[in-house]
Design a protein around this motif. Structure first.
Motif, short mmCIF file in Angstrom:
data_model
loop_
_atom_site.label_atom_id
_atom_site.label_comp_id
_atom_site.label_asym_id
_atom_site.label_seq_id
_atom_site.Cartn_x
_atom_site.Cartn_y
_atom_site.Cartn_z
N ALA A 159 0.70 -1.40 -0.03
CA ALA A 159 0.08 0.15 -0.05
C ALA A 159 1.02 1.13 0.06
CB ALA A 159 -0.89 -0.14 1.22
N THR A 160 0.33 2.16 -0.61
CA THR A 160 1.16 3.68 -0.60
C THR A 160 0.19 4.46 0.03
OG1 THR A 160 1.49 3.29 -2.89
CG2 THR A 160 1.75 5.52 -2.07
N VAL A 161 1.14 5.06 1.10
CA VAL A 161 0.55 5.88 2.44
C VAL A 161 0.51 7.24 1.98
CG1 VAL A 161 1.08 6.61 4.67
CG2 VAL A 161 1.66 4.09 3.63
N GLU A 162 -0.85 7.80 2.05
CA GLU A 162 -0.84 9.50 2.11
C GLU A 162 -1.11 9.73 3.69
OE1 GLU A 162 -4.22 12.90 0.84
OE2 GLU A 162 -4.41 10.74 -0.10
N VAL A 163 -0.26 10.29 4.13
CA VAL A 163 -0.41 10.95 5.63
C VAL A 163 -1.21 12.19 5.36
CG1 VAL A 163 0.92 11.85 7.31
CG2 VAL A 163 1.90 10.17 6.06
N HIS A 164 -2.04 12.43 6.64
CA HIS A 164 -3.13 13.71 6.68
C HIS A 164 -2.46 14.28 7.76
CE1 HIS A 164 -5.94 11.64 4.12
NE2 HIS A 164 -5.77 10.47 4.94
N ASP A 165 -1.66 15.47 7.47
CA ASP A 165 -0.96 16.28 8.24
C ASP A 165 -1.74 17.07 9.19
OD1 ASP A 165 1.51 15.96 6.92
OD2 ASP A 165 1.22 17.53 5.48
N GLN A 166 -3.19 17.25 8.78
CA GLN A 166 -4.31 17.80 10.02
C GLN A 166 -5.51 16.68 9.99
OE1 GLN A 166 -5.21 21.55 8.59
NE2 GLN A 166 -3.40 22.44 9.63
N PRO A 167 -5.08 15.58 10.73
CA PRO A 167 -6.16 14.48 10.74
C PRO A 167 -7.47 15.02 11.24
CG PRO A 167 -3.89 14.00 12.08
CD PRO A 167 -3.87 15.40 11.52
N ARG A 218 -8.42 10.37 11.60
CA ARG A 218 -8.14 9.73 10.38
C ARG A 218 -6.91 10.35 10.00
NH1 ARG A 218 -11.56 12.07 7.30
NH2 ARG A 218 -13.32 10.57 7.59
N VAL A 219 -5.47 9.59 10.16
CA VAL A 219 -4.31 9.95 10.19
C VAL A 219 -3.84 9.50 8.67
CG1 VAL A 219 -3.87 10.14 12.53
CG2 VAL A 219 -3.32 8.17 11.20
N ALA A 220 -4.16 8.56 8.07
CA ALA A 220 -3.65 8.26 6.73
C ALA A 220 -4.56 7.49 5.96
CB ALA A 220 -2.45 7.28 7.12
N THR A 221 -4.31 7.79 4.64
CA THR A 221 -5.07 6.84 3.51
C THR A 221 -4.20 5.99 3.00
OG1 THR A 221 -6.60 8.65 3.27
CG2 THR A 221 -6.56 6.89 1.48
N LEU A 222 -4.47 4.55 3.04
CA LEU A 222 -3.75 3.46 2.33
C LEU A 222 -4.22 3.02 1.05
CD1 LEU A 222 -3.29 1.35 5.59
CD2 LEU A 222 -1.85 3.20 4.83
N ALA A 236 5.28 8.20 6.73
CA ALA A 236 5.80 9.23 5.77
C ALA A 236 4.92 9.18 4.55
CB ALA A 236 7.21 8.50 5.50
N ASP A 237 4.79 10.33 3.92
CA ASP A 237 3.69 10.50 2.73
C ASP A 237 4.62 9.98 1.71
OD1 ASP A 237 1.06 11.77 1.98
OD2 ASP A 237 2.33 12.92 0.84
N GLY A 238 3.88 9.09 0.98
CA GLY A 238 4.21 8.39 -0.30
C GLY A 238 5.17 7.11 0.07
N ALA A 239 5.50 6.86 1.21
CA ALA A 239 6.05 5.59 1.78
C ALA A 239 5.23 4.43 1.29
CB ALA A 239 6.23 5.56 3.06
N GLU A 240 5.75 3.38 1.32
CA GLU A 240 5.02 2.02 1.08
C GLU A 240 4.91 1.12 2.63
OE1 GLU A 240 6.73 0.32 -2.47
OE2 GLU A 240 5.33 1.38 -3.96
#
Length: 192
Positions: free
Chosen positions: A62-70, A87-91, A146-150
């Protein structure tokens, strides 16, 4: 479960052995531990949980999108008032092979912004059929998102919440954003 980074040298046999050991350890906990969700009067008859056969196709990157302001999310609970999560991230990930692959996403939550874990609860087309009627959970230990991490999402580790086994537990229910329009034939089954 610890967050894993995608590896190029995945050893399927070693993974199956680790999964088997994990399942045996969980079965032992459910059978004997004082904090088991199996009611004490039912533990003598408990042999093991039901599982789908291990399937590495449900171990996805999964690619991680981090939500800086959850964003806060009020989750309905099986019994009691709603619980607040962030909600801190979208996978984002794919299920299926080649031309049959479909893209999906799941939100990852924390109760506190500074928690280390990532809580992913979901429903899929097996919910209420082969799996628990109110959905299943996965948990990941994450040092830092990390945003964009896998990261590896292993649906073979998906489990039924404790409230599936005893009404003394209250469990958050997957919000609609985490309802997958796919069959996830991996992890724990449930036939109670």
């Amino acid at each position: 479960m610890t967050e894993e980074t995608p590896e190029t040298d995945f050893d399927a046999e070693e993974w199956r052995e680790q999964l088997s050991a994990h399942r045996a350890e969980k079965d032992d906990f459910f059978a004997d531990h004082p904090q088991s969700p199996i009611p004490p009067k039912e533990r003598d008859d408990f042999e093991s949980l039901d599982y789908f056969d291990p399937d590495a196709d449900y171990r996805v990157t999964a690619t991680v999108e981090v939500h800086d302001q959850p964003e806060p999310v009020e989750m309905e609970v099986s019994d009691g008032p709603p619980q607040r999560y962030l909600r801190v991230a979208t996978l984002r990930f794919e299920l299926g092979e080649g031309d049959d692959a479909e893209s999906y996403e799941l939100a990852g939550y924390r109760q506190q912004e500074d928690d280390d874990g990532l809580f992913v609860l979901f429903r899929d087309k097996t919910t209420g059929q082969q799996t628990y009627r109110d959905g299943r959970y996965m948990e990941f230990e994450t040092e830092e998102l990390a945003d964009g991490a896998e990261m590896v999402l292993d649906f073979n580790l998906a489990y039924s919440p404790f409230c599936a086994y005893s009404e003394t537990f209250a469990c958050p229910l997957p919000p609609e954003e985490n309802w997958l329009d796919a069959e996830v034939r991996a992890g724990e089954q449930f036939d109670r």
